[in-house]
Scaffold this motif. Structure first.
Motif, PDB file in Angstrom:
ATOM      1  N   THR A  43       9.086   5.641   2.667  1.00  0.00           N
ATOM      2  CA  THR A  43      10.471   5.595   3.373  1.00  0.00           C
ATOM      3  C   THR A  43      10.103   6.380   4.645  1.00  0.00           C
ATOM      4  OG1 THR A  43      11.839   5.551   1.509  1.00  0.00           O
ATOM      5  CG2 THR A  43      12.743   6.455   3.609  1.00  0.00           C
ATOM      6  N   VAL A  44       9.683   7.407   4.629  1.00  0.00           N
ATOM      7  CA  VAL A  44       9.141   8.291   5.906  1.00  0.00           C
ATOM      8  C   VAL A  44       8.289   7.370   6.857  1.00  0.00           C
ATOM      9  CG1 VAL A  44       8.150  10.389   6.893  1.00  0.00           C
ATOM     10  CG2 VAL A  44       9.831  10.361   4.853  1.00  0.00           C
ATOM     11  N   ALA A  45       7.389   6.978   5.935  1.00  0.00           N
ATOM     12  CA  ALA A  45       6.143   6.265   6.859  1.00  0.00           C
ATOM     13  C   ALA A  45       6.715   5.115   7.799  1.00  0.00           C
ATOM     14  CB  ALA A  45       5.085   5.489   5.884  1.00  0.00           C
ATOM     15  N   VAL A  46       7.549   4.233   7.040  1.00  0.00           N
ATOM     16  CA  VAL A  46       7.958   2.977   7.558  1.00  0.00           C
ATOM     17  C   VAL A  46       9.117   3.449   8.899  1.00  0.00           C
ATOM     18  CG1 VAL A  46       9.769   1.100   7.382  1.00  0.00           C
ATOM     19  CG2 VAL A  46       8.103   1.444   5.517  1.00  0.00           C
ATOM     20  N   PHE A  47       9.786   4.417   8.543  1.00  0.00           N
ATOM     21  CA  PHE A  47      10.903   4.728   9.598  1.00  0.00           C
ATOM     22  C   PHE A  47      10.077   5.675  10.719  1.00  0.00           C
ATOM     23  CE2 PHE A  47      14.005   3.756   6.627  1.00  0.00           C
ATOM     24  CZ  PHE A  47      14.706   2.841   7.174  1.00  0.00           C
ATOM     25  N   PHE A  48       9.212   6.214  10.554  1.00  0.00           N
ATOM     26  CA  PHE A  48       8.213   7.117  11.412  1.00  0.00           C
ATOM     27  C   PHE A  48       7.729   6.022  12.420  1.00  0.00           C
ATOM     28  CE2 PHE A  48       5.215   9.629  13.271  1.00  0.00           C
ATOM     29  CZ  PHE A  48       5.859  10.849  13.688  1.00  0.00           C
ATOM     30  N   VAL A  49       7.053   5.043  11.967  1.00  0.00           N
ATOM     31  CA  VAL A  49       6.392   4.087  12.605  1.00  0.00           C
ATOM     32  C   VAL A  49       7.297   3.308  13.647  1.00  0.00           C
ATOM     33  CG1 VAL A  49       5.022   2.029  12.616  1.00  0.00           C
ATOM     34  CG2 VAL A  49       4.160   3.906  11.053  1.00  0.00           C
ATOM     35  N   TRP A  50       8.314   2.987  12.886  1.00  0.00           N
ATOM     36  CA  TRP A  50       9.470   2.311  13.666  1.00  0.00           C
ATOM     37  C   TRP A  50       9.916   3.236  14.935  1.00  0.00           C
ATOM     38  CZ3 TRP A  50      13.944   0.065  10.624  1.00  0.00           C
ATOM     39  CH2 TRP A  50      14.995  -0.571  11.437  1.00  0.00           C
ATOM     40  N   GLU A  80      13.840  14.338  13.934  1.00  0.00           N
ATOM     41  CA  GLU A  80      13.772  13.022  13.291  1.00  0.00           C
ATOM     42  C   GLU A  80      12.804  12.944  11.980  1.00  0.00           C
ATOM     43  OE1 GLU A  80      14.971   8.900  14.269  1.00  0.00           O
ATOM     44  OE2 GLU A  80      15.670  10.877  14.548  1.00  0.00           O
ATOM     45  N   LEU A  81      11.606  13.453  11.780  1.00  0.00           N
ATOM     46  CA  LEU A  81      11.142  13.722  10.629  1.00  0.00           C
ATOM     47  C   LEU A  81      11.708  14.385   9.407  1.00  0.00           C
ATOM     48  CD1 LEU A  81       8.433  13.110   8.949  1.00  0.00           C
ATOM     49  CD2 LEU A  81       7.639  15.514   9.914  1.00  0.00           C
ATOM     50  N   LEU A  82      12.616  15.349   9.939  1.00  0.00           N
ATOM     51  CA  LEU A  82      13.491  15.913   9.034  1.00  0.00           C
ATOM     52  C   LEU A  82      14.609  15.102   8.406  1.00  0.00           C
ATOM     53  CD1 LEU A  82      13.950  18.877   7.619  1.00  0.00           C
ATOM     54  CD2 LEU A  82      15.388  19.608   9.645  1.00  0.00           C
ATOM     55  N   PHE A  83      15.303  14.347   9.380  1.00  0.00           N
ATOM     56  CA  PHE A  83      16.378  13.241   8.985  1.00  0.00           C
ATOM     57  C   PHE A  83      15.673  12.429   8.027  1.00  0.00           C
ATOM     58  CE2 PHE A  83      18.211   9.326   9.582  1.00  0.00           C
ATOM     59  CZ  PHE A  83      19.503   9.688   9.276  1.00  0.00           C
ATOM     60  N   PHE A  84      14.437  11.874   8.192  1.00  0.00           N
ATOM     61  CA  PHE A  84      13.941  10.884   7.506  1.00  0.00           C
ATOM     62  C   PHE A  84      13.462  11.274   5.982  1.00  0.00           C
ATOM     63  CE2 PHE A  84      11.966   8.685  11.521  1.00  0.00           C
ATOM     64  CZ  PHE A  84      13.180   8.051  11.476  1.00  0.00           C
ATOM     65  N   VAL A  85      13.349  12.749   5.879  1.00  0.00           N
ATOM     66  CA  VAL A  85      12.999  13.419   4.562  1.00  0.00           C
ATOM     67  C   VAL A  85      14.467  13.888   3.910  1.00  0.00           C
ATOM     68  CG1 VAL A  85      12.110  15.348   3.491  1.00  0.00           C
ATOM     69  CG2 VAL A  85      10.665  14.103   5.255  1.00  0.00           C
ATOM     70  N   THR A  86      15.412  14.357   4.793  1.00  0.00           N
ATOM     71  CA  THR A  86      16.512  15.126   4.248  1.00  0.00           C
ATOM     72  C   THR A  86      17.407  13.926   3.602  1.00  0.00           C
ATOM     73  OG1 THR A  86      16.133  16.909   5.501  1.00  0.00           O
ATOM     74  CG2 THR A  86      18.564  16.532   4.475  1.00  0.00           C
ATOM     75  N   ILE A  87      17.823  13.035   4.352  1.00  0.00           N
ATOM     76  CA  ILE A  87      18.841  11.747   4.070  1.00  0.00           C
ATOM     77  C   ILE A  87      18.458  11.109   2.759  1.00  0.00           C
ATOM     78  CG2 ILE A  87      20.043  10.070   4.864  1.00  0.00           C
ATOM     79  CD1 ILE A  87      21.061  12.809   6.027  1.00  0.00           C
ATOM     80  N   PRO A  88      17.161  10.591   2.545  1.00  0.00           N
ATOM     81  CA  PRO A  88      16.781   9.889   1.357  1.00  0.00           C
ATOM     82  C   PRO A  88      16.873  10.981  -0.021  1.00  0.00           C
ATOM     83  CG  PRO A  88      15.311   9.411   3.085  1.00  0.00           C
ATOM     84  CD  PRO A  88      16.145  10.372   3.523  1.00  0.00           C
ATOM     85  N   ILE A  89      16.530  12.263   0.355  1.00  0.00           N
ATOM     86  CA  ILE A  89      16.710  13.254  -0.841  1.00  0.00           C
ATOM     87  C   ILE A  89      18.099  13.139  -1.356  1.00  0.00           C
ATOM     88  CG2 ILE A  89      16.520  15.678  -1.416  1.00  0.00           C
ATOM     89  CD1 ILE A  89      13.917  15.569   0.165  1.00  0.00           C
ATOM     90  N   CYS A  90      19.069  13.416  -0.156  1.00  0.00           N
ATOM     91  CA  CYS A  90      20.367  13.511  -0.519  1.00  0.00           C
ATOM     92  C   CYS A  90      20.898  12.323  -1.352  1.00  0.00           C
ATOM     93  CB  CYS A  90      21.191  13.964   0.714  1.00  0.00           C
ATOM     94  SG  CYS A  90      20.819  15.440   1.411  1.00  0.00           S
ATOM     95  N   GLY A  91      20.652  11.063  -0.856  1.00  0.00           N
ATOM     96  CA  GLY A  91      21.119   9.946  -1.420  1.00  0.00           C
ATOM     97  C   GLY A  91      20.449   9.801  -2.847  1.00  0.00           C
ATOM     98  N   LEU A  92      18.935  10.166  -3.057  1.00  0.00           N
ATOM     99  CA  LEU A  92      18.668  10.023  -4.278  1.00  0.00           C
ATOM    100  C   LEU A  92      19.294  10.956  -5.180  1.00  0.00           C
ATOM    101  CD1 LEU A  92      16.467   8.467  -5.820  1.00  0.00           C
ATOM    102  CD2 LEU A  92      14.784  10.396  -5.159  1.00  0.00           C
ATOM    103  N   LEU A  93      19.834  12.320  -4.865  1.00  0.00           N
ATOM    104  CA  LEU A  93      20.514  13.370  -5.557  1.00  0.00           C
ATOM    105  C   LEU A  93      21.695  12.549  -5.926  1.00  0.00           C
ATOM    106  CD1 LEU A  93      19.503  16.370  -3.825  1.00  0.00           C
ATOM    107  CD2 LEU A  93      19.231  16.255  -6.133  1.00  0.00           C
ATOM    108  N   THR A  94      22.322  12.280  -5.056  1.00  0.00           N
ATOM    109  CA  THR A  94      23.717  11.453  -5.359  1.00  0.00           C
ATOM    110  C   THR A  94      23.643  10.415  -6.370  1.00  0.00           C
ATOM    111  OG1 THR A  94      24.449  12.238  -3.036  1.00  0.00           O
ATOM    112  CG2 THR A  94      25.642  10.359  -4.264  1.00  0.00           C
TER     113      THR A  94
END
Length: 106
Positions: A43-50, A80-94
């Motif tokens: 997830t982080v890799a794809v969005f970071f490259v994007w 931006e990297l922090l966002f790419f890590v944080t939001i998926p974690i929060c979504g996965l937790l939910t």
């Protein structure tokens, strides 16, 4: 703290707000770091490259007022990297907490 830390604090707040899902509702995301990394890395890799591509084409930019000033490869702000890590974690937790509550543990 100035405006530059608002985004970092917001990401921290997202993690703090979702932490009870791990501690009290059985999400078991933080307790399985290998699984978490298998979700985060692609997830982080794809969005970071994007982001790198969009920044290079001047299609995407960031308001310096809300950045702490740390840039990564391709002029991607640290936030931006922090966002790419944080939001998926929060979504996965939910998702994991809801699945646990419904009896659909994976």
């Amino acid at each position: 703290m100035g405006d530059g830390y608002q985004y970092v604090l917001l990401m921290l707040a997202c993690l703090v707000v979702t932490l009870p899902l791990e501690l009290f509702l059985g999400a078991r995301v933080w307790r399985r770091p290998g699984r978490l990394l298998r979700v985060l890395v692609p997830t982080v890799a794809v969005f970071f490259v994007w982001d790198v591509a969009a920044i290079a084409r001047h299609e995407w930019h960031f308001n310096a007022r809300y950045l702490i000033g740390w840039s990564l490869v391709g002029h991607v702000p640290f936030e931006e990297l922090l966002f790419f890590v944080t939001i998926p974690i929060c979504g996965l937790l939910t998702l994991s907490a809801v699945r646990h509550l419904l009896g659909h543990d994976a």
